[in-house]
Design a protein around this motif. Structure first.
Motif, PDB file in Angstrom:
ATOM      1  N   GLU A 126     -52.030 -13.490  68.628  1.00 35.88           N
ATOM      2  CA  GLU A 126     -51.001 -13.107  67.662  1.00 35.88           C
ATOM      3  C   GLU A 126     -51.678 -12.999  66.299  1.00 35.88           C
ATOM      4  O   GLU A 126     -52.268 -13.958  65.814  1.00 35.88           O
ATOM      5  CB  GLU A 126     -49.889 -14.154  67.625  1.00 35.88           C
ATOM      6  N   VAL A 127     -51.616 -11.819  65.703  1.00 28.88           N
ATOM      7  CA  VAL A 127     -52.412 -11.530  64.515  1.00 28.88           C
ATOM      8  C   VAL A 127     -51.604 -11.702  63.231  1.00 28.88           C
ATOM      9  O   VAL A 127     -50.462 -11.232  63.135  1.00 28.88           O
ATOM     10  CB  VAL A 127     -52.984 -10.098  64.585  1.00 28.88           C
ATOM     11  N   THR A 128     -52.207 -12.375  62.248  1.00 34.97           N
ATOM     12  CA  THR A 128     -51.696 -12.438  60.872  1.00 34.97           C
ATOM     13  C   THR A 128     -52.699 -11.736  59.977  1.00 34.97           C
ATOM     14  O   THR A 128     -53.896 -12.052  60.009  1.00 34.97           O
ATOM     15  CB  THR A 128     -51.524 -13.895  60.407  1.00 34.97           C
ATOM     16  N   LEU A 129     -52.228 -10.773  59.194  1.00 37.08           N
ATOM     17  CA  LEU A 129     -53.114  -9.988  58.339  1.00 37.08           C
ATOM     18  C   LEU A 129     -53.043 -10.468  56.891  1.00 37.08           C
ATOM     19  O   LEU A 129     -51.965 -10.543  56.305  1.00 37.08           O
ATOM     20  CB  LEU A 129     -52.732  -8.505  58.395  1.00 37.08           C
ATOM     21  N   ILE A 130     -54.211 -10.767  56.329  1.00 28.65           N
ATOM     22  CA  ILE A 130     -54.289 -11.211  54.940  1.00 28.65           C
ATOM     23  C   ILE A 130     -55.298 -10.317  54.220  1.00 28.65           C
ATOM     24  O   ILE A 130     -56.504 -10.388  54.482  1.00 28.65           O
ATOM     25  CB  ILE A 130     -54.706 -12.681  54.847  1.00 28.65           C
ATOM     26  N   GLY A 131     -54.787  -9.457  53.353  1.00 34.70           N
ATOM     27  CA  GLY A 131     -55.635  -8.534  52.620  1.00 34.70           C
ATOM     28  C   GLY A 131     -55.931  -9.043  51.214  1.00 34.70           C
ATOM     29  O   GLY A 131     -55.018  -9.476  50.503  1.00 34.70           O
ATOM     30  N   ILE A 132     -57.195  -9.001  50.826  1.00 34.76           N
ATOM     31  CA  ILE A 132     -57.609  -9.416  49.478  1.00 34.76           C
ATOM     32  C   ILE A 132     -57.825  -8.157  48.644  1.00 34.76           C
ATOM     33  O   ILE A 132     -58.626  -7.291  49.020  1.00 34.76           O
ATOM     34  CB  ILE A 132     -58.892 -10.254  49.512  1.00 34.76           C
ATOM     35  N   ASP A 133     -57.111  -8.032  47.534  1.00 36.52           N
ATOM     36  CA  ASP A 133     -57.272  -6.835  46.715  1.00 36.52           C
ATOM     37  C   ASP A 133     -58.511  -6.955  45.832  1.00 36.52           C
ATOM     38  O   ASP A 133     -59.207  -7.973  45.825  1.00 36.52           O
ATOM     39  CB  ASP A 133     -56.005  -6.531  45.910  1.00 36.52           C
ATOM     40  N   LYS A 134     -58.806  -5.917  45.071  1.00 33.47           N
ATOM     41  CA  LYS A 134     -60.035  -5.883  44.267  1.00 33.47           C
ATOM     42  C   LYS A 134     -59.988  -6.829  43.073  1.00 33.47           C
ATOM     43  O   LYS A 134     -61.005  -7.055  42.412  1.00 33.47           O
ATOM     44  CB  LYS A 134     -60.328  -4.454  43.819  1.00 33.47           C
ATOM     45  N   GLN A 135     -58.808  -7.363  42.786  1.00 29.49           N
ATOM     46  CA  GLN A 135     -58.683  -8.370  41.733  1.00 29.49           C
ATOM     47  C   GLN A 135     -58.783  -9.785  42.299  1.00 29.49           C
ATOM     48  O   GLN A 135     -58.788 -10.761  41.557  1.00 29.49           O
ATOM     49  CB  GLN A 135     -57.342  -8.204  40.990  1.00 29.49           C
ATOM     50  N   GLY A 136     -58.828  -9.911  43.630  1.00 25.11           N
ATOM     51  CA  GLY A 136     -58.985 -11.206  44.261  1.00 25.11           C
ATOM     52  C   GLY A 136     -57.695 -11.851  44.739  1.00 25.11           C
ATOM     53  O   GLY A 136     -57.728 -12.971  45.259  1.00 25.11           O
ATOM     54  N   SER A 137     -56.549 -11.175  44.574  1.00 23.40           N
ATOM     55  CA  SER A 137     -55.279 -11.735  45.059  1.00 23.40           C
ATOM     56  C   SER A 137     -55.169 -11.547  46.577  1.00 23.40           C
ATOM     57  O   SER A 137     -55.590 -10.526  47.117  1.00 23.40           O
ATOM     58  CB  SER A 137     -54.099 -11.041  44.375  1.00 23.40           C
ATOM     59  N   TRP A 138     -54.562 -12.534  47.238  1.00 19.16           N
ATOM     60  CA  TRP A 138     -54.405 -12.508  48.688  1.00 19.16           C
ATOM     61  C   TRP A 138     -52.979 -12.064  49.036  1.00 19.16           C
ATOM     62  O   TRP A 138     -52.009 -12.613  48.509  1.00 19.16           O
ATOM     63  CB  TRP A 138     -54.660 -13.896  49.274  1.00 19.16           C
ATOM     64  N   HIS A 139     -52.866 -11.091  49.930  1.00 14.19           N
ATOM     65  CA  HIS A 139     -51.579 -10.514  50.299  1.00 14.19           C
ATOM     66  C   HIS A 139     -51.326 -10.705  51.790  1.00 14.19           C
ATOM     67  O   HIS A 139     -52.195 -10.402  52.615  1.00 14.19           O
ATOM     68  CB  HIS A 139     -51.544  -9.008  49.995  1.00 14.19           C
ATOM     69  N   LEU A 140     -50.131 -11.202  52.122  1.00 13.73           N
ATOM     70  CA  LEU A 140     -49.711 -11.244  53.520  1.00 13.73           C
ATOM     71  C   LEU A 140     -49.188  -9.858  53.877  1.00 13.73           C
ATOM     72  O   LEU A 140     -48.249  -9.364  53.268  1.00 13.73           O
ATOM     73  CB  LEU A 140     -48.605 -12.290  53.705  1.00 13.73           C
ATOM     74  N   ASN A 141     -49.838  -9.217  54.851  1.00 17.27           N
ATOM     75  CA  ASN A 141     -49.540  -7.821  55.157  1.00 17.27           C
ATOM     76  C   ASN A 141     -48.886  -7.652  56.515  1.00 17.27           C
ATOM     77  O   ASN A 141     -49.101  -8.445  57.434  1.00 17.27           O
ATOM     78  CB  ASN A 141     -50.814  -6.973  55.112  1.00 17.27           C
ATOM     79  N   ASP A 142     -48.115  -6.578  56.633  1.00 14.47           N
ATOM     80  CA  ASP A 142     -47.485  -6.204  57.891  1.00 14.47           C
ATOM     81  C   ASP A 142     -48.387  -5.208  58.618  1.00 14.47           C
ATOM     82  O   ASP A 142     -48.941  -4.300  58.005  1.00 14.47           O
ATOM     83  CB  ASP A 142     -46.106  -5.584  57.614  1.00 14.47           C
ATOM     84  N   GLN A 143     -48.503  -5.354  59.933  1.00 14.98           N
ATOM     85  CA  GLN A 143     -49.395  -4.475  60.700  1.00 14.98           C
ATOM     86  C   GLN A 143     -49.014  -3.006  60.621  1.00 14.98           C
ATOM     87  O   GLN A 143     -49.861  -2.133  60.781  1.00 14.98           O
ATOM     88  CB  GLN A 143     -49.444  -4.911  62.169  1.00 14.98           C
ATOM     89  N   SER A 144     -47.757  -2.732  60.364  1.00 10.91           N
ATOM     90  CA  SER A 144     -47.315  -1.336  60.336  1.00 10.91           C
ATOM     91  C   SER A 144     -47.653  -0.634  59.027  1.00 10.91           C
ATOM     92  O   SER A 144     -47.577   0.594  58.948  1.00 10.91           O
ATOM     93  CB  SER A 144     -45.804  -1.261  60.577  1.00 10.91           C
ATOM     94  N   SER A 145     -48.050  -1.395  57.997  1.00  6.16           N
ATOM     95  CA  SER A 145     -48.201  -0.749  56.686  1.00  6.16           C
ATOM     96  C   SER A 145     -49.271  -1.397  55.805  1.00  6.16           C
ATOM     97  O   SER A 145     -49.190  -1.327  54.587  1.00  6.16           O
ATOM     98  CB  SER A 145     -46.860  -0.804  55.941  1.00  6.16           C
ATOM     99  N   TYR A 146     -50.291  -1.989  56.414  1.00  8.76           N
ATOM    100  CA  TYR A 146     -51.245  -2.739  55.588  1.00  8.76           C
ATOM    101  C   TYR A 146     -52.316  -1.858  54.940  1.00  8.76           C
ATOM    102  O   TYR A 146     -53.030  -2.302  54.048  1.00  8.76           O
ATOM    103  CB  TYR A 146     -51.899  -3.856  56.404  1.00  8.76           C
ATOM    104  N   LEU A 147     -52.423  -0.602  55.385  1.00  9.66           N
ATOM    105  CA  LEU A 147     -53.416   0.299  54.812  1.00  9.66           C
ATOM    106  C   LEU A 147     -52.775   1.610  54.357  1.00  9.66           C
ATOM    107  O   LEU A 147     -51.803   2.080  54.956  1.00  9.66           O
ATOM    108  CB  LEU A 147     -54.507   0.624  55.836  1.00  9.66           C
ATOM    109  N   LEU A 148     -53.346   2.187  53.313  1.00  3.84           N
ATOM    110  CA  LEU A 148     -53.001   3.538  52.882  1.00  3.84           C
ATOM    111  C   LEU A 148     -54.193   4.440  53.192  1.00  3.84           C
ATOM    112  O   LEU A 148     -55.342   4.029  53.072  1.00  3.84           O
ATOM    113  CB  LEU A 148     -52.706   3.567  51.378  1.00  3.84           C
ATOM    114  N   ASN A 149     -53.912   5.662  53.606  1.00  2.00           N
ATOM    115  CA  ASN A 149     -54.973   6.631  53.947  1.00  2.00           C
ATOM    116  C   ASN A 149     -55.946   6.039  54.966  1.00  2.00           C
ATOM    117  O   ASN A 149     -57.177   6.158  54.839  1.00  2.00           O
ATOM    118  CB  ASN A 149     -55.747   7.056  52.693  1.00  2.00           C
ATOM    119  N   ALA A 150     -55.384   5.415  55.979  1.00  2.00           N
ATOM    120  CA  ALA A 150     -56.185   4.645  56.936  1.00  2.00           C
ATOM    121  C   ALA A 150     -57.234   5.477  57.665  1.00  2.00           C
ATOM    122  O   ALA A 150     -58.268   4.950  58.085  1.00  2.00           O
ATOM    123  CB  ALA A 150     -55.266   3.973  57.956  1.00  2.00           C
ATOM    124  N   GLU A 151     -57.000   6.763  57.821  1.00  2.00           N
ATOM    125  CA  GLU A 151     -57.928   7.600  58.590  1.00  2.00           C
ATOM    126  C   GLU A 151     -58.983   8.268  57.715  1.00  2.00           C
ATOM    127  O   GLU A 151     -59.823   9.007  58.220  1.00  2.00           O
ATOM    128  CB  GLU A 151     -57.140   8.673  59.356  1.00  2.00           C
TER     129      GLU A 151
END
Length: 367
Positions: free
Chosen positions: A37-62
């Motif tokens: 069971e996956v939990t996604l935690i994305g760190i932005d370029k400013q260093g903040s940690w974001h709890l992300n949803d698998q359906s929308s955690y990336l923009l321009n993914a391809e």
């Protein structure tokens, strides 16, 4: 069967942020959903940690040139030493579900240099990849090569400069010692970020300025004429090496663009066309480098193989790329371990190391 809760931490403040996003996407796509069971935690370029949803955690993914982290409104923070609430929602202090293990696929500075690993250790969370010491050593090309050399492993000749003494750097002295062309690299970067191949004084000065943009310590190395070979290593106490692969750059050298963006920037010969005895020798040196630098879990060892059969270690990467054109998973696929099974093996190794370390005493006197 109860699923194992896996946190995938990705992104980060380093110049390899976008590579990390691509690596995370590939891991999320390939991980065994029946087992984890996956939990996604994305760190932005400013260093903040974001709890992300698998359906929308990336923009321009391809699109590797335009890929971005889709920041959420749900920031999270780590709580050192907590048994149950290792991470909390920053907005209200409530705890996230406890994670069984983390895959910290954050490349570069503050991701694979021991910083993130130290934070995860303080939070008492098992994690994939080498621990603090090895991560820090391998990230610093200067220190890593000193240790490899002391173990009798061949490395390129080089010079090291810091921001404190960069005013003393002389192209003429470097060229006299190392010859031309030379490679100039930030000591603490990966993915060929800030790396230049130089032949003239003007190129040398421009490359130094670029490298010092990324780090306060810079390595200047001789150019070794040879085949570029890579070998993947996997394991804790008894590591094993994959079949080697070969990089056939179609550009001046195997640059950041060639590795992650331009699929035509390099051809990959997997496995490398090598005699059996050379293959075995490369695997042995890969494991020796892995153990010398105290690695655990995984690492990719990069070599130069000269025409006379001499093997030089160029770099040991403790969190190698996991993109669709990355060598590490491709080498294990050709060695008989699928992408999905490789992820499972790495998570298992992380949990076994955590259990082993937890058996160590932390008191002098027994109650």
């Amino acid at each position: 069967m109860k699923k194992i809760k896996v946190g995938i931490i990705f992104g980060g403040k380093s110049a390899e942020h976008e590579v990390s996003l691509q690596s995370a996407k590939n891991i999320v796509d390939a991980i065994d959903k029946d087992k984890y069971e996956v939990t996604l935690i994305g760190i932005d370029k400013q260093g903040s940690w974001h709890l992300n949803d698998q359906s929308s955690y990336l923009l321009n993914a391809e699109n590797p040139k335009l890929i971005q982290l889709n920041k959420s409104n749900d920031n999270v923070a780590i709580i050192p030493g907590s048994e149950n609430n290792q991470m909390i929602h920053a907005s209200n202090g409530t705890g996230l579900d406890k994670l069984d293990v983390v895959f910290p696929i954050v490349h570069g500075t503050l991701g694979e240099d021991g910083s993130l690993q130290g934070m995860l250790r303080l939070a008492n969370i098992p994690f994939v990849g080498p621990s603090v010491l090895s991560s820090a050593i391998c990230m610093d090309k200067d220190i890593a090569k000193r240790l490899l050399q002391s173990a009798g492993i061949h490395v390129a000749k080089g010079l090291v400069y810091t921001s404190a003494n960069k005013g003393t750097i002389s192209y003429e002295k470097a060229a006299a010692k190392l010859g031309t062309p030379m490679f100039i690299k930030p000591a603490n970067q990966g993915s060929s970020v800030g790396v230049s191949k130089v032949k003239t004084k003007k190129e040398f000065e421009q490359a130094l300025a670029l490298a010092f943009d990324y780090d306060n310590k810079v390595v200047v190395e001789e150019s070794i004429i040879g085949r570029e070979i890579e070998c993947a290593v996997l394991g804790n106490e008894n590591p094993k090496a994959s079949l080697p692969g070969e990089i056939l750059p179609q550009t001046e050298f195997y640059s950041y663009e060639s590795k992650y963006i331009d699929e035509k920037g390099a051809e990959l010969a997997i496995p490398a066309d090598l005699p059996e005895d050379t293959t075995k020798q490369i695997q042995q040196v890969a494991i020796a480098a892995f153990e010398t630098l105290q690695c655990e879990g995984l690492a990719r060892v990069d070599f130069f193989l000269t025409e006379d059969g001499k093997i030089y270690v160029n770099e040991v990467n403790t969190l190698p790329g996991f993109t669709k054109i990355s060598m590490y998973p491709k080498l294990w696929e050709i060695s008989g371990l699928s992408y999905s099974d490789l992820i499972s093996e790495l998570l298992d190794l992380a949990m076994k190391r955590f259990e082993k370390n937890n058996r160590l005493k932390n008191t002098v006197w027994d109650d």
